[in-house]
Design an enzyme around this catalytic site. Structure first.
Site, PDB file in Angstrom:
ATOM      1  N   LYS A  59       0.780  -1.112  -0.156  1.00 58.33           N
ATOM      2  CA  LYS A  59       0.008   0.206   0.077  1.00 58.33           C
ATOM      3  C   LYS A  59       0.584   1.206  -0.119  1.00 58.33           C
ATOM      4  O   LYS A  59       0.868   2.267  -0.163  1.00 58.33           O
ATOM      5  CB  LYS A  59      -0.954  -0.289   0.852  1.00 58.33           C
ATOM      6  CG  LYS A  59      -2.060   1.103   1.156  1.00 58.33           C
ATOM      7  CD  LYS A  59      -3.052   1.689  -0.039  1.00 58.33           C
ATOM      8  CE  LYS A  59      -3.173   2.912   0.442  1.00 58.33           C
ATOM      9  NZ  LYS A  59      -4.359   2.363   1.251  1.00 58.33           N
TER      10      LYS A  59
ATOM     11  N   LYS B 137       0.206  10.882   5.589  1.00 59.56           N
ATOM     12  CA  LYS B 137       0.436  10.791   6.365  1.00 59.56           C
ATOM     13  C   LYS B 137       1.162   9.020   6.138  1.00 59.56           C
ATOM     14  O   LYS B 137       1.996   8.914   6.573  1.00 59.56           O
ATOM     15  CB  LYS B 137      -0.407  10.423   7.102  1.00 59.56           C
ATOM     16  CG  LYS B 137      -0.879   9.370   8.380  1.00 59.56           C
ATOM     17  CD  LYS B 137      -1.115   7.828   8.032  1.00 59.56           C
ATOM     18  CE  LYS B 137      -2.655   7.788   7.577  1.00 59.56           C
ATOM     19  NZ  LYS B 137      -2.998   6.990   6.668  1.00 59.56           N
TER      20      LYS B 137
END
Length: 293
Positions: free
Chosen positions: A172, A240
């Site tokens: 991811k 993030k």
């Protein structure tokens, strides 16, 4: 006998994911700390409880879809929370985007308690979650993956076991790097086209049919050109995620120069108070630098 799923996290992604599991016949009970999110989920016809302790004990699966690593650990290991009220047959699945190291740590901690764990972050955004066409990248042992695969297939069309625990989050992270680089390139392409007096809508329709075509071109560029930065995925969340890429790259001693540049672009966007906009707002920064604002 129905398969019981406790899902924690009913935000932009979690709510449609829960809805699609319920439609597929899973017995889904959900919780989220936000009262507003609980009410929206109930309005969607989902079964929602008002506390972690009210979730059914000993489910087949506990699925978490939360913003970051600390929330994932906090919610799982809370007093009278999912772990405390699970059985040895319960499979824990984190479908958030968290740090690869955090996923491994959660898996190790659950393993010490005799529980199985998969890290299974998703890609496809809100539209992919709503339509049940997410790409799901799964880390963990193959037997546990095989058991959970029917549940994943209720939410996504591309479901791949990519390796051991933590591998889902590493994959991811790579996804988030590629998406950010595509957005940054698309933003500069729009600025470039406008700088030469060319309608970017027309030009991008041609480019999208060739080698430059991508999901970013298809799903993000039209809104970028229209100046619509309603958040499908907030820039602050993408920053993030890019932080995870940076840290994981440093751990492996990998000099990812494009990662550093793209991360700085997103960091600048967030620092100028635009973190709550869609990550396609990278166009605003590119336009300002070119004097097109």
């Amino acid at each position: 006998m129905s398969i019981k799923v406790n899902l924690i996290g009913l935000g932009v992604m979690g709510r449609p994911m829960a809805r699609n599991m319920a439609k597929a016949g899973f017995d889904v009970v959900s919780y989220t700390p936000s009262i507003g999110s609980r009410e929206r989920a109930r309005a969607d016809g989902l079964v929602v409880v008002d506390s972690l302790a009210a979730l059914p004990a000993e489910p087949d699966f506990v699925v978490t879809v939360v913003p970051d690593s600390p929330e994932a650990e906090e919610v799982l290991f809370a007093d009278d929370g999912p772990v405390a009220r699970s059985s040895e047959n319960t499979i824990f699945v984190d479908m958030s985007t968290i740090a690869p190291g955090a996923a491994r740590a959660i898996g190790a901690r659950l393993g010490e308690l005799g529980r199985r764990f998969l890290d299974a972050p998703v890609s496809g955004g809100e539209s992919g979650a709503v339509d049940g066409i997410l790409s799901i990248m799964v880390g963990g042992d193959e037997e546990t993956f095989a058991t959970a695969k029917p549940m994943f297939e209720a939410m996504g069309t591309t479901v791949v076991h990519v390796g051991p625990q933590g591998a889902g989050q590493v994959t991811k992270s790579a996804n988030q790097l590629i998406v950010a680089a595509n957005l940054a390139a698309a933003a500069e392409a729009i600025v470039f086209l406008r700088g030469h007096g060319i309608d970017p809508t027309v030009a991008m329709s041609v480019l999208g049919g060739g080698m430059a075509g991508s999901a970013v071109m298809e799903r993000k560029v039209p809104a970028m050109i229209a100046g619509d930065f309603t958040p499908g995925f907030r820039a602050s969340l993408h920053l993030k995620d890019l932080g995870f890429v940076e840290r994981a790259a440093a751990e492996a001693g990998l000099p990812l120069e494009v990662t550093a540049l793209v991360t700085q672009r997103v960091r600048s966007l967030v620092a100028t108070g635009r973190g709550e906009l869609d990550h396609g707002a990278l166009l605003l920064s590119a336009a300002e630098q070119a004097g097109q604002s």
